[in-house]
Enzyme design. Sequence first.
Site, PDB file in Angstrom:
ATOM      1  N   TYR A  34       0.830  -1.201   0.000  1.00 57.75           N
ATOM      2  CA  TYR A  34       0.000   0.000   0.000  1.00 57.75           C
ATOM      3  C   TYR A  34       0.868   1.257   0.000  1.00 57.75           C
ATOM      4  CZ  TYR A  34      -3.957   3.014   1.217  1.00 57.75           C
ATOM      5  OH  TYR A  34      -4.929   3.988   1.204  1.00 57.75           O
ATOM      6  N   LYS A  86       1.044   4.083  -2.998  1.00 58.08           N
ATOM      7  CA  LYS A  86       0.642   5.475  -2.787  1.00 58.08           C
ATOM      8  C   LYS A  86       1.797   6.446  -3.023  1.00 58.08           C
ATOM      9  CE  LYS A  86      -3.664   4.584  -1.916  1.00 58.08           C
ATOM     10  NZ  LYS A  86      -4.725   5.015  -2.861  1.00 58.08           N
TER      11      LYS A  86
END
Length: 263
Positions: free
Chosen positions: A170, A174
């Site tokens: 994640y 991002k």
Amino acid sequence: MSTIPVTAQVTDYATEFAGRTALVTGAASGIGLATARRLGAGGANVVIADFNIEGAETAAAELNAEGVKAAAVALDVTNPESVEAAVRFTVDTFGGLDLAVNNAGIGGPSAPTGAYDIEAYDRVIRTNLDGVFYSLRHELPVIEAAGRGGAIVNVASILGSTGFAGSPAYVAAKHGVVGLTKTAAAEYASKNIRINAVGPGFIDTPLLRGMDSAAYDGLVALHPAGRLGRSEEVAELIVFLLSDRASFVHGSYHLVDGAYTAV
């Protein structure tokens, strides 16, 4: 020495997006739905795109009942053909594409980097990073070809600027979204297409509501504001960046995080 005149402008928030069409991915709930609703309240035509087509259709029906011109389309952001079809649907339904919010994403499991499941890593990267690239890849040519300019907001995260133990996929995705945003912004600024990113803190969305109370309270404690954010608070920032009020804002990454990253 010359000066730049300052002209007072009054924005009619009920009509600031009138005549424009927006595509919002991951818009069946949470930040995406709040953003779609806010864009519709500003006069935009809105396409609700989501992997959950039933949820997207329900959301579109709700917006239509509120007086918004909304339509739903199934979207799998990990499939470039699906993304291309959603963009084509937007143009076919409303006659063009002016604004886009690339919001679709998943969380993924929690594990240290050295023990992270490779299939899970690939799934998170495909959805949260590749999905944003595929979206930009198919949105930008359509907006550019229309010659009217436009604006795109990519939804990153506070974890686009920090690390978070147990979330290597994640966090990597991002950070990548922020880089994509800056690169595309530099490429398209001269074409009057603005591309920016937002970095929400932990937001009280359906993604978090399945957590046990101790884990939830632990997330709250990470925010000096003493609470999680609301989808509507993120939507207001996104809509500002899409609006002409942000006409000189290109390639930036704006946090909305209750001071999470300030400490």
